[in-house]
Scaffold this motif. Structure first.
Motif, mmCIF file in Angstrom:
data_model
loop_
_atom_site.group_PDB
_atom_site.id
_atom_site.type_symbol
_atom_site.label_atom_id
_atom_site.label_comp_id
_atom_site.label_asym_id
_atom_site.label_seq_id
_atom_site.Cartn_x
_atom_site.Cartn_y
_atom_site.Cartn_z
ATOM 1 N N PHE B 118 0.838 -1.194 0.000
ATOM 2 C CA PHE B 118 0.000 0.000 0.000
ATOM 3 C C PHE B 118 0.874 1.245 0.000
ATOM 4 N N PHE B 119 0.266 2.373 -0.361
ATOM 5 C CA PHE B 119 1.019 3.629 -0.469
ATOM 6 C C PHE B 119 0.077 4.796 -0.231
ATOM 7 N N ARG B 164 4.310 3.950 -8.069
ATOM 8 C CA ARG B 164 4.809 2.760 -8.753
ATOM 9 C C ARG B 164 5.906 2.080 -7.925
ATOM 10 N N ASP B 165 6.829 2.918 -7.425
ATOM 11 C CA ASP B 165 7.957 2.367 -6.673
ATOM 12 C C ASP B 165 7.477 1.611 -5.442
ATOM 13 N N ASP B 172 15.552 0.671 -9.517
ATOM 14 C CA ASP B 172 16.763 0.187 -8.848
ATOM 15 C C ASP B 172 16.526 -1.200 -8.256
ATOM 16 N N ASP B 173 15.322 -1.392 -7.652
ATOM 17 C CA ASP B 173 15.023 -2.687 -7.032
ATOM 18 C C ASP B 173 14.833 -3.758 -8.097
ATOM 19 N N LEU B 174 14.073 -3.402 -9.137
ATOM 20 C CA LEU B 174 13.686 -4.398 -10.128
ATOM 21 C C LEU B 174 14.769 -4.624 -11.166
ATOM 22 N N LYS B 243 5.897 16.281 -6.246
ATOM 23 C CA LYS B 243 5.380 15.949 -7.572
ATOM 24 C C LYS B 243 5.444 14.450 -7.828
ATOM 25 N N ASN B 244 6.497 13.803 -7.331
ATOM 26 C CA ASN B 244 6.616 12.360 -7.536
ATOM 27 C C ASN B 244 5.559 11.615 -6.742
ATOM 28 N N SER B 245 5.108 12.245 -5.655
ATOM 29 C CA SER B 245 4.151 11.579 -4.782
ATOM 30 C C SER B 245 2.737 12.097 -5.044
#
Ligand SMILES: Nc1ncnc2c1ncn2[C@@H]1O[C@H](COP(=O)(O)OP(=O)(O)O)[C@@H](O)[C@H]1O
Ligand SMILES: [Mg+2]
Lengths: 249, 453
Positions: B118-119, B164-165, B172-174, B243-245
């Motif tokens: 969740f986010f 998305r992250d 970086d994770d994927l 903005k990213n959030s």
């Protein structure tokens, strides 16, 4: 009207409160076409007189008229223009610019009179031809002999077709043979009708010219005119006639 | 003597003393290079400071927020309507100095879930499609919702990379860039389709740090326990994080699916949380706001329960800081140019002393005051121009060097203006430096100059 009229001219120098009269109340005339020697011992004021006549300096007193212009009233700018257009100088130490070639040295007066590059090249070559140095045009002054350097200086003095040429001890720095050759060149120029004033301390050199002015302690001590005195008529008469006739006003 | 001859003589003279001339030019070269370099650094800083300002919509974006009613109108508090769609339509119709209006209806503490993940985005807003332009968003994948999505109150959303992250994993994770378009998520127990994703926003500095880190070899795995090293390293600026959030859904969707049932006591709350406008001409910001204010006073029945928010303070601070950098950098650079000029003057004075005899000869055969003056002045200016030109080339190298030395800082940027000013300055310094030597040379008396040994 004479080409040059000098009236009661004095030149004073001040050295540490002491007044030196390099020239003292000198008056003389020089006509167009004359070949004249100014002679006198060292320090008598010959160079000072020549500098005044040549518009390199201005008198302390008296009036000087060159080709109708009052020199003592002219501005520095006017004097520069007169030196450029009406006067040619030949110095004892040649005074060529060492960084320029022989031909560039001869072109220098024409640069200041604003002639085009082509005209400068043509006239400088002609002048060099006249003094017999057209094959040295690309040399530097240091690469030619003293006599040749003095010829270059003469070519430079001639190139703007001046009214009068002043030479201050032109042979003073040369051995007697080359000196004689330079004198011969002056005589030839005189025969072609040019006006020349020669400054020297050597009576032998002065004997070459029809007219001599002797200076002592800043004063004119004696004036000799072979034409008036009837002296030397046998050897000089044809030359003086040639010098005097075509350019009389 | 004409100018061309003077220039030729000047070049010859410089060529004849190559080493001395180069040394003299060095002062001008360094002066010009430092002037251009300084200005490039400041320009780089300015770019860095302004990019965040641009990222939130620039100076022309003005936010309209709800505000406390002024004391003298407190008695009217129950009649205050707050910001509504009426304001939006009124501004569109009656405020020609306003170019664009974007309504925003915001919901707080919204959780987006996908399976067990969740986010909670900072910004969860229902808005119009023109929010894209208003807030300077750039769509990386998919599309922004459009008027039809809005009209039909579709369950669609466009997300920032943070969502998305958190739900799928960061590149970086994927190890690869996941495109979430078409995926379904649950927002407040309602199914939503992701139809677009914004690009990842970051400052120039963050981007450079990230790219540099990518080039470095991966950290060697050690036996020490993995640990979080705190937030200090992130240090990303507030605007980009925000903005990213961000998650946008259509305004109508927000109204129909969430807001109409969420008011206190289940009375639908039709108020907008905020309203953004873009003015047509930033130069007339003051008048534009006044015009919007007048329009809004009508729709708000004369009750001033709103306030405008601009970025003027921010812009002012940037401009003030840049001005200070400019002045201090400029002073240093100008001083070094002046030192270069003194070098030229020094060498010209030495040069004319060496050439007194030459000047005497030139004067004897007819050079005037002006001829000599121009000759010496041109020589000095030629040195300055050559030094200036070499300085411009050097400054390009210098700027590359600066960029290389601190790769994560804002790239210094050379401007045409800076080049022109630096060059003009070097020529001016050359003229100033040449005046005194030229005057001294031109004034020489021919006889004294000829006698000089
Ligand atoms: N600039 C000067 N300052 C002081 N005295 C000078 C200067 N120029 C020349 N004189 C003096 O004037 C006199 C005449 O000098 P000058 O004309 O050079 O003589 P000449 O050329 O006949 O040998 C000399 O006594 C010389 O010392
Ligand atoms: Mg003498």
């Amino acid at each position: 009207m004479a080409l040059i009229e000098v009236r009661n001219v004095s030149k004073l120098y001040h050295l540490g409160g002491e007044e030196i009269r390099a020239l003292d109340d000198v008056s003389l005339d020089i006509d167009a076409g004359e070949f004249i020697a100014i002679i006198g011992p060292s320090g008598s004021g010959k160079s000072t007189l020549m500098h005044l006549l040549g518009c390199l300096d201005s008198p302390s007193k008296g009036t000087l008229r060159l080709d109708g212009t009052m020199i003592e009233k002219a501005t520095a700018h006017q004097l520069s223009r007169i030196r450029n257009q009406k006067i040619g100088f030949v110095f004892q130490f040649f005074n060529l610019l060492p960084k320029l070639t022989v031909q560039q040295n001869v072109e220098l007066p024409m640069i200041y009179s604003g002639l085009s590059g082509r005209e400068r090249r043509e006239r400088s070559l002609a002048a060099l031809k006249l003094v017999g140095l057209e094959n040295r045009a690309g040399h530097r002054p240091m690469q030619i002999s003293g006599g040749q350097q003095q010829r270059v200086a003469i070519a430079r003095a001639l190139v703007n077709n001046p009214k009068i040429i002043f030479a201050d001890e032109p042979t003073g720095n040369l051995d007697s043979n080359t000196g004689d050759a330079i004198l011969e060149l002056f005589r030839q120029l005189s025969r072609e009708g040019r006006t020349i004033a020669l400054v020297t301390h050597d009576p032998e050199i002065a004997a070459v010219t029809p007219r001599r002015i002797e200076i002592r302690d800043g004063k004119i001590a004696r004036e000799v005119d072979a034409r008036l005195a009837g002296l030397d008529r046998s050897s000089r008469a044809p030359q003086t006639a040639a010098a005097a006739s075509p350019v009389q006003p | 003597m004409n100018l061309l001859n003077a220039v030729i003589v000047g070049f010859k003279e410089i060529w004849a003393h190559k080493f001395r001339s180069v040394l003299t030019m060095l002062g001008i070269i360094l002066g010009v290079a430092s002037l251009v370099g300084m200005s490039a650094l400041v320009k780089g800083m300015e770019n860095g400071m302004k990019e965040a300002l641009v990222a939130i919509g620039g100076l022309e974006k003005v936010r309209l927020d709800e505000n406390d009613i002024p004391a003298y109108q407190r008695n009217l508090a129950d009649q205050a309507v707050g910001c509504t769609m009426n304001d939006v339509y009124a501004l569109q119709k009656s405020a020609p100095m306003i170019k664009m209006v974007t309504p925003e209806m915001r919901l707080r503490d919204v959780t987006i879930t996908r399976g067990a993940k969740f986010f909670t985005p900072y910004v969860f807003v229902g808005t119009w499609p023109n929010a894209l332009e208003m807030n300077q968003h750039i769509v990386e994948h998919g599309r922004m919702f459009n008027e039809i999505d809005d009209e039909l109150a579709r369950n669609v959303c466009i997300i920032g990379t943070d969502t998305r992250d958190a739900l799928w994993g960061s590149p970086d994770d994927l190890g690869y860039e996941l495109n979430p378009v078409g995926q379904r998520v649950s927002i407040k127990h309602q199914p939503f389709t992701i139809i677009g994703m914004f690009q990842h926003y970051e400052s120039e500095r963050e981007r450079k740090v990230r790219e540099l880190a990518k080039l470095k070899p991966a950290p060697v795995h050690t036996n020490s326990p993995t640990r979080s090293k705190g937030w200090g390293k992130k240090g990303s600026s507030y605007v980009y994080t925000l903005k990213n959030s961000t998650v946008y859904i259509p305004l109508n969707t927000m109204w129909v699916k969430f807001r109409s049932t969420a008011g206190s006591n289940n009375i639908p709350d039709a108020r907008l949380s905020a309203l953004s406008v873009k003015v047509r001409d930033v130069e007339k910001l003051e008048q534009s706001i006044q015009q919007a204010h007048n329009v809004l006073m009508h729709t708000h029945k004369g009750i001033e329960d709103f306030a405008f928010q601009t970025q003027e303070d921010w812009a002012d601070n940037i401009n003030r800081a840049i001005k200070n950098y400019r002045i201090s950098g400029g002073i240093i650079a100008v001083i070094s140019l002046l030192v270069g000029g003194i070098g030229i003057m020094n060498i010209m004075l030495a040069s004319i002393t060496e050439r007194i005899r030459e000047i005497g000869i030139r004067k004897a055969i007819g050079a005037t005051f002006t001829d000599i003056f121009v000759q010496i002045l041109v020589e000095s200016v030629v040195i300055a121009i050559m030094g200036g030109a070499a300085g411009l080339l050097t400054s390009m190298g210098l700027v590359h060097l600066l960029a290389y030395l601190s790769p994560t800082d804002n790239t210094p940027q050379i401007t045409l203006n800076a080049l022109a000013i630096a060059f003009a300055f070097s020529v001016g310094v050359g003229i100033l430096a040449g005046l005194i030597p030229a005057f001294k040379a031109a004034r020489l008396h021919p006889i004294q100059a000829l006698r000089y040994e």
